[in-house]
Design a protein around this motif. Structure first.
Motif, mmCIF file in Angstrom:
data_model
loop_
_atom_site.group_PDB
_atom_site.id
_atom_site.type_symbol
_atom_site.label_atom_id
_atom_site.label_comp_id
_atom_site.label_asym_id
_atom_site.label_seq_id
_atom_site.Cartn_x
_atom_site.Cartn_y
_atom_site.Cartn_z
ATOM 1 N N VAL A 266 -42.160 35.148 42.042
ATOM 2 C CA VAL A 266 -42.186 33.697 42.257
ATOM 3 C C VAL A 266 -41.487 33.331 43.558
ATOM 4 O O VAL A 266 -41.977 32.505 44.334
ATOM 5 N N ILE A 267 -40.343 33.949 43.826
ATOM 6 C CA ILE A 267 -39.598 33.652 45.058
ATOM 7 C C ILE A 267 -40.430 34.019 46.285
ATOM 8 O O ILE A 267 -40.562 33.232 47.231
ATOM 9 N N ALA A 268 -40.996 35.229 46.275
ATOM 10 C CA ALA A 268 -41.786 35.681 47.417
ATOM 11 C C ALA A 268 -43.034 34.825 47.617
ATOM 12 O O ALA A 268 -43.377 34.459 48.752
ATOM 13 N N MET A 269 -43.715 34.505 46.528
ATOM 14 C CA MET A 269 -44.923 33.696 46.623
ATOM 15 C C MET A 269 -44.593 32.277 47.084
ATOM 16 O O MET A 269 -45.361 31.660 47.839
ATOM 17 N N THR A 270 -43.453 31.747 46.648
ATOM 18 C CA THR A 270 -43.023 30.411 47.062
ATOM 19 C C THR A 270 -42.738 30.383 48.557
ATOM 20 O O THR A 270 -43.169 29.470 49.278
ATOM 21 N N ILE A 271 -42.005 31.382 49.032
ATOM 22 C CA ILE A 271 -41.699 31.467 50.460
ATOM 23 C C ILE A 271 -42.979 31.590 51.273
ATOM 24 O O ILE A 271 -43.128 30.970 52.336
#
Length: 228
Positions: A95-100
């Motif tokens: 989720v963090i990587a996709m959000t960034i």
């Protein structure tokens, strides 16, 4: 002459696992879409400010993310944070990587939408005595989102499809689940066909969801009878 005997039944026996993988894909994509939209919008708004330092940081972030593979970004978040002592689950890291990732693309799309608002509209709203917050929300942000909404929805659907990359860090989303089923059943072709169909259905589901959101948010277009 090559002969191949299809056996979908051995694949369909694992329908519950496909369903679980698809549900996790939806969750990862939904959370990342919401957070990425917020991040990208904040970046686009900040770029309209007069802080050269902040603008430089945001532009650097956008250029780095848009010019590096998402797989590398996922690895950096998952393995990089773990090396620094912050061990996160594969799903949280995804989720963090996709959000960034999507935040950078959203920032560029939203910047184009904000720049499309004529300064005269803002001046007119201010002359009517509207507060700066109301001016930015009703005269700038909402019309900007409305104008670039098709581009945003396309980007978010592409993000959902790209979520398959997170299988590389053991996130048990749809693609990872399909790989496991494939290794157990040895029905590579059948699993690939089912996987493609499920991704197609998810794309249609997301597109329908975004269409419904547009109908709720963009009242003016609904009253005019125009489509996004």
């Amino acid at each position: 002459m090559l002969q191949y005997s299809f056996d979908f039944m051995s694949v369909f026996e694992h329908w519950d696992r496909f369903l679980a993988g698809a549900w996790l894909t939806i969750q990862l994509s939904a959370f990342s879409t919401i957070l990425g939209f917020i991040l990208g919008t904040l970046c686009a708004v900040a770029l309209k400010g007069k802080s050269a330092f902040l603008n430089a940081i945001i532009n650097t972030y956008i250029e780095i993310i848009r010019n590096t593979p998402m797989l590398i970004q996922v690895f950096l978040v998952y393995f990089g944070l773990a090396d620094m002592g912050l061990k996160l689950s594969a799903e949280t890291s995804a989720v963090i990587a996709m959000t960034i990732n999507v935040g950078a693309y959203t920032a560029e799309i939203m910047r184009a939408g904000i720049n499309s608002i004529h300064p005269g509209q803002i001046e007119a709203a201010e002359c009517l005595g509207m507060s700066k917050l109301h001016v930015y929300w009703h005269v700038v942000l909402l019309p900007a989102v409305e104008r670039v909404y098709p581009s945003l929805t396309s980007q978010f659907i592409l993000l959902m499809l790209a979520s398959s990359i997170t299988s590389q860090i053991s996130a048990e989303e749809l693609y990872a689940t399909a790989n496991l089923i494939q290794s157990e059943t040895f029905r590579n072709f059948e699993v690939a066909i089912v996987l493609g169909v499920v991704y197609l259905l998810l794309s249609l589901l997301f597109r329908g969801g975004f269409w419904l959101i547009a109908k709720i948010l963009f009242v003016r277009k609904r009253k005019l009878g125009t489509n996004l």
